[in-house]
Design a protein around this motif. Structure first.
Motif, short mmCIF file in Angstrom:
data_model
loop_
_atom_site.label_atom_id
_atom_site.label_comp_id
_atom_site.label_asym_id
_atom_site.label_seq_id
_atom_site.Cartn_x
_atom_site.Cartn_y
_atom_site.Cartn_z
N SER A 5 -29.55 38.49 24.72
CA SER A 5 -29.72 37.07 25.09
C SER A 5 -31.14 36.58 24.82
CB SER A 5 -29.34 36.87 26.55
OG SER A 5 -30.23 37.58 27.39
N ARG A 62 -31.47 35.72 21.15
CA ARG A 62 -30.77 34.46 20.86
C ARG A 62 -31.57 33.26 21.37
NH1 ARG A 62 -26.49 37.71 22.42
NH2 ARG A 62 -26.38 36.75 24.47
N LYS A 63 -32.15 33.38 22.54
CA LYS A 63 -32.94 32.27 23.09
C LYS A 63 -34.18 32.02 22.24
CE LYS A 63 -31.46 32.82 27.87
NZ LYS A 63 -31.88 33.17 29.23
#
Length: 151
Positions: A92, A95-96
């Motif tokens: 995550s 992706r951020k």
């Protein structure tokens, strides 16, 4: 070199403490010695303070440096862990970060036409140029006012 300085500090402190025991003998209490011995007796508090500080300052610096180095090592370890985590990918945080890169604004590169001031010309010449431009604008303004009123 550091070991020799440390040894000198220990010898210095030992000598100052021995001198203090010698000067504190009951036979010398209340007696002011004459000559060089009187000078040593009067300067003993300074000699003792010097001997203590000669050892205390490097010791305090050593412990302070060790504490800072420990904090730096901890921070570097944390950074290495995050780097490894990010290099694994497909998480995550990655992706951020990629989404944030898409949203970032492009940096504007300034060119020669964007400059407000540069150091290629002196302040005097810049001031003269500004004054000349101001006078030119003033003259243009006078010409436009007189021509419209009198015609």
């Amino acid at each position: 070199s550091n070991a020799a300085a440390g040894g000198l500090g220990v010898v210095n402190l030992g000598g100052a403490l021995y001198l203090g025991q010698f000067l504190a003998q009951p036979a010398l209490s209340g007696v002011t010695l004459a000559g060089v011995f009187g000078l040593v007796q009067a300067g003993y508090p300074f000699l003792l303070a010097y001997a203590i500080l000669f050892n205390a300052i490097p010791a305090a610096r050593y412990f302070s440096t060790e504490k800072k180095n420990t904090e730096i090592k901890r921070r570097n370890s944390s950074r290495r862990k995050w780097l490894n985590y990010l290099q694994l990918g497909n998480n995550s945080v990655t992706r951020k970060l990629q989404a944030a890169k898409k949203l970032r604004q492009n940096m504007r590169r300034l060119g020669s036409e964007d400059r407000v001031y540069d150091t290629t010309s002196s302040v005097d010449s810049l001031t003269a140029d500004r004054e000349q431009d101001a006078m030119k604008r003033f003259d243009e303004m006078l010409d436009s006012d007189t021509s419209s009123k009198w015609e």
